[in-house]
Write a protein that holds these residues in place. Structure first.
Motif, PDB file in Angstrom:
ATOM      1  N   HIS A 101       0.807  -1.218   0.000  1.00 19.87           N
ATOM      2  CA  HIS A 101       0.000   0.000   0.000  1.00 19.87           C
ATOM      3  C   HIS A 101       0.845   1.276   0.000  1.00 19.87           C
ATOM      4  N   LYS A 102       2.172   1.132   0.059  1.00 17.79           N
ATOM      5  CA  LYS A 102       3.060   2.287  -0.036  1.00 17.79           C
ATOM      6  C   LYS A 102       3.427   2.599  -1.484  1.00 17.79           C
ATOM      7  N   VAL A 103       3.115   1.691  -2.399  1.00 15.11           N
ATOM      8  CA  VAL A 103       3.577   1.809  -3.780  1.00 15.11           C
ATOM      9  C   VAL A 103       2.600   2.646  -4.605  1.00 15.11           C
ATOM     10  N   TYR A 104       3.134   3.653  -5.291  1.00 16.41           N
ATOM     11  CA  TYR A 104       2.304   4.548  -6.089  1.00 16.41           C
ATOM     12  C   TYR A 104       2.877   4.716  -7.493  1.00 16.41           C
ATOM     13  N   GLU A 105       1.999   4.707  -8.468  1.00 17.76           N
ATOM     14  CA  GLU A 105       2.364   5.148  -9.813  1.00 17.76           C
ATOM     15  C   GLU A 105       2.585   6.655  -9.739  1.00 17.76           C
TER      16      GLU A 105
END
Length: 244
Positions: A101-105
């Motif tokens: 849930h820390k990963v962002y495009e």
């Protein structure tokens, strides 16, 4: 905030300018970015081919590189979606779930976390925007046209902040380009025809450049453009948002 820059393997090998532009753009916006040198493939190609059970090493290496960051940003919707849905670490599943849930495009990070309202960029060209399927249907970066719902586009909002850019209208603005990871290898004829149709829409509407959030889709269309002898170029959205 501690931000880790995740650069997918194909971007690292074939489109380093997209990675450099991502780093420079984040730094212009006041973000302190770290780039773990030991990072490598997220495992998506194996998972796409039906071998997700062989991606454990990729997942564990990703955790070792990125679990300590507050956010992880990548210029690739498909790789981000893979990490969000498939990252697993048999040593510590709880940490893996948190890391997912820390990963962002990139464009989602700019709009949802940084709340960017102004981009100091200039790109005086006619540009067609390709919304990749992973970004649209998996990460919800923009609304799907088949839904009776309010329209939105996070990448579109950012592109509209760029000075002198002219965003062209497409006849089918969220049609798939046909790349689909290993689909373009196992079903190359179908993939190529879909890509030709997608490129033709941009050409008919006068694009000088085709941009998007996934270099994989852009790479597929770039090959078709070159075979056609077209002068239209592809460019990652980070390169436009970072243009001066």
């Amino acid at each position: 905030m501690k931000v880790g820059l995740f650069i997918p393997c194909y971007v690292d090998q074939f489109f380093p300018n997209a990675a450099i532009a991502t780093l420079q753009l984040l730094e212009k916006l006041g973000v302190t970015v770290s780039f773990p040198l030991n990072q490598t493939c997220c495992g998506q190609p194996m998972a796409n081919s039906g071998f997700e059970h062989l991606t454990t090493g990729c997942s564990e290496l990703f955790m070792d590189n990125f679990e300590s960051f507050d956010y992880i940003v990548a210029p690739s919707g498909s790789c981000v979606l893979h990490i969000r849905e498939h990252l697993k670490d048999e040593r510590d599943q709880a940490k893996a779930l948190v890391t997912r849930h820390k990963v962002y495009e990139l464009t989602s990070f700019l709009t949802d976390i940084l709340k960017v309202k102004n981009i100091k960029a200039k790109f005086p060209h006619k540009v067609g925007f390709h919304q990749s399927c992973h970004g649209q249907r998996g990460l919800h970066l923009s609304q799907m046209t088949e839904l009776v719902a309010p329209a939105f586009s996070k990448p579109g909002d950012l592109l509209n902040m760029v000075e002198d850019i002219e965003l062209i209208s497409l006849n089918r603005k969220d049609e798939c380009c046909g790349f689909g990871g290993t689909f373009c290898v196992t079903e190359e004829a179908v993939s190529a025809k879909m890509g030709q149709d997608r490129v033709e829409d941009h050409l008919l509407n006068g694009a000088e450049y085709i941009t998007g959030v996934d270099m994989s889709c852009l790479m597929h269309m770039e090959g078709i453009l070159k075979r056609k002898g077209s002068k239209v170029k592809v460019i990652h959205i980070a390169e436009i948002l970072n243009a001066e």
